[in-house]
Write an enzyme that holds these catalytic residues in place. Structure first.
Site, short mmCIF file in Angstrom:
data_model
loop_
_atom_site.label_atom_id
_atom_site.label_comp_id
_atom_site.label_asym_id
_atom_site.label_seq_id
_atom_site.Cartn_x
_atom_site.Cartn_y
_atom_site.Cartn_z
N THR A 66 1.60 -8.04 7.59
CA THR A 66 2.53 -9.09 6.99
C THR A 66 3.68 -9.07 7.66
O THR A 66 4.19 -10.41 8.25
CB THR A 66 2.69 -8.86 5.68
N ASN A 145 -10.54 -12.86 7.57
CA ASN A 145 -10.70 -11.76 6.46
C ASN A 145 -11.61 -12.02 5.31
O ASN A 145 -12.08 -11.09 4.72
CB ASN A 145 -9.23 -11.32 6.18
N GLN A 174 -7.85 -8.11 11.52
CA GLN A 174 -9.30 -7.77 11.11
C GLN A 174 -10.09 -7.63 12.10
O GLN A 174 -11.46 -7.13 12.17
CB GLN A 174 -9.61 -9.11 10.33
N THR A 232 15.33 2.61 11.04
CA THR A 232 14.65 3.94 11.40
C THR A 232 13.41 3.65 11.63
O THR A 232 12.80 3.52 10.56
CB THR A 232 15.29 4.98 10.62
N CYS A 319 -4.87 -9.62 -0.77
CA CYS A 319 -3.56 -10.38 -1.06
C CYS A 319 -3.59 -11.36 -2.14
O CYS A 319 -2.56 -11.82 -2.60
CB CYS A 319 -2.95 -10.74 0.15
#
Length: 380
Positions: A66, A145, A174, A232, A319
């Site tokens: 994403t 997907n 995918q 980081t 999702c």
């Protein structure tokens, strides 16, 4: 369930724990622990680049598919908005691509969603017809997907060689380890991958940015990842992702062959169930996805019935599955709303066997018969 996520390899978990425990320094720090962490991060970057046949400086670590999709699309749009504000994508893309495009549209960009055919496939010709002077980006996933359709990335890339100012983004989340992709030969500028789709860990991903391509960053901060992705770095996640990708690639040829055989078995046997329609195209689809509908059968009811037998299916994209809305992909393929809202997806991994497939077939036939009996008794 394997298209929603995969079980991490034991070796991947071990590497994550080892790095997190022994090399926990910040790779931006100048002390010994930081230098060790930076070295591991560079090694992971080089390993992933080598596996994808690209340069290490073209791999940018992210938190997953994403973020990679959003960084590719929004980063390209924001940086190149003075050149043009038109973006093209297919209407069967992942929600993270749809969402990014729709958000850009709210900020003054013009988007074109290209329709697909009955197999869920977009054509290079339809993209060509939609290209304008102000087009700056084309985004097409490599493998759908939900139904497993393989998109004609080579044809699209060949087309876009005629338009050097247009960036080409491919969501390969995918596809990695199942369908090969040569990023250079296919003229891909940006490519998204996510570790948890190939037995790595959630929260780790990468974006390939071809050398010479520039993007606007979405995160401000310490200018990590060559000022493209501040924050980081997840060193342990990157190391684990590199190991997962290597192990997946090593098993790829054998795994794909096995999954094709299992998928064929499932397709041949499941069609014996009355009113079952398979939506995954017979040709030009990935080996690990099979999408189908059983007319009159509510998907969530059958899913829970099979779950009691230790069998886990899914409906649409993970999702979107909790929204209980019809599959946008199936609707785009011209499938009726009643069928699109009752679709199932079987997804496979290298661990699955033919024996397991036979168990699934038997359990599904039994569950469907029982549920239809209950529905009949209740006048449904």
């Amino acid at each position: 369930m394997y298209r929603a996520t995969t079980k991490p390899y034991t070796e991947v978990l071990d590497s994550f724990v080892k790095v997190s425990s022994n090399y926990f320094g910040n790779p931006s720090s100048l002390h010994g622990l930081g230098i060790q962490a930076e070295k591991l991060l560079s090694q992971a970057r080089s390993q992933i680049a080598n596996l994808l046949s690209v340069k290490p400086n073209e791999i940018y670590f992210t938190s997953g598919g994403t973020e990679s999709n959003n960084l590719a699309i929004k980063g390209a749009a924001l940086l190149h908005r003075n050149k043009g504000r038109h973006l093209i994508f297919s209407n069967v893309e992942h929600p993270s691509v749809h969402g990014a495009m729709e958000q850009l549209e709210q900020h003054g960009f013009d988007i074109t969603a290209i329709p697909v055919d009955a197999d869920g496939r977009v054509s290079a010709e339809s993209i060509k017809k939609s290209i304008r002077k102000d087009t700056i980006l084309v985004s097409v996933m490599q493998v759908n997907n939900e139904v497993g359709t393989i998109q004609p990335i080579n044809e699209i890339g060949t087309l876009l060689k005629q338009y050097p100012s247009i960036l080409f983004h491919v969501d390969a989340v995918q596809a990695i380890g199942k369908v090969p992709l040569n990023l250079y030969e296919n003229r891909v500028d940006l490519c998204s991958i996510s570790a948890h789709k190939f037995h790595g860990l959630k929260g780790s991903g990468a974006l390939f940015i071809r050398d010479g391509v520039r993007l606007d960053s979405l995160l401000s901060g310490g200018n990590q990842e060559w000022k493209i992705r501040s924050g980081t770095e997840n060193v342990a996640g990157a190391v684990a992702m590199a190991k997962a990708l290597r192990m997946t690639m090593e098993k790829s040829q054998e795994s794909v062959k096995r999954m094709k055989k299992i998928k064929t078995l499932l397709a041949q046997e499941l069609v014996r169930i009355d009113d079952l329609t398979i939506h995954t195209p017979k040709e030009g689809s990935a080996a690990h996805i099979l999408n189908f509908t059983i007319k009159g059968m509510k998907s969530e009811v059958l899913i829970h019935a099979l779950e009691k037998e230790g069998i886990f299916l899914s409906t649409t994209s993970a999702c979107s599955s909790k929204k209980k809305s019809p599959s946008k992909t199936l609707l785009a393929m011209g499938i009726s709303e009643s069928l699109a809202e009752s679709a199932f997806r079987i997804s496979l991994s290298h661990e699955n066997t033919e024996e397991e497939a036979k168990i699934v077939i038997t359990a599904m036939e039994k569950a469907v018969k029982q549920l239809r009996r209950v529905m009949k008794n209740n006048g449904i």
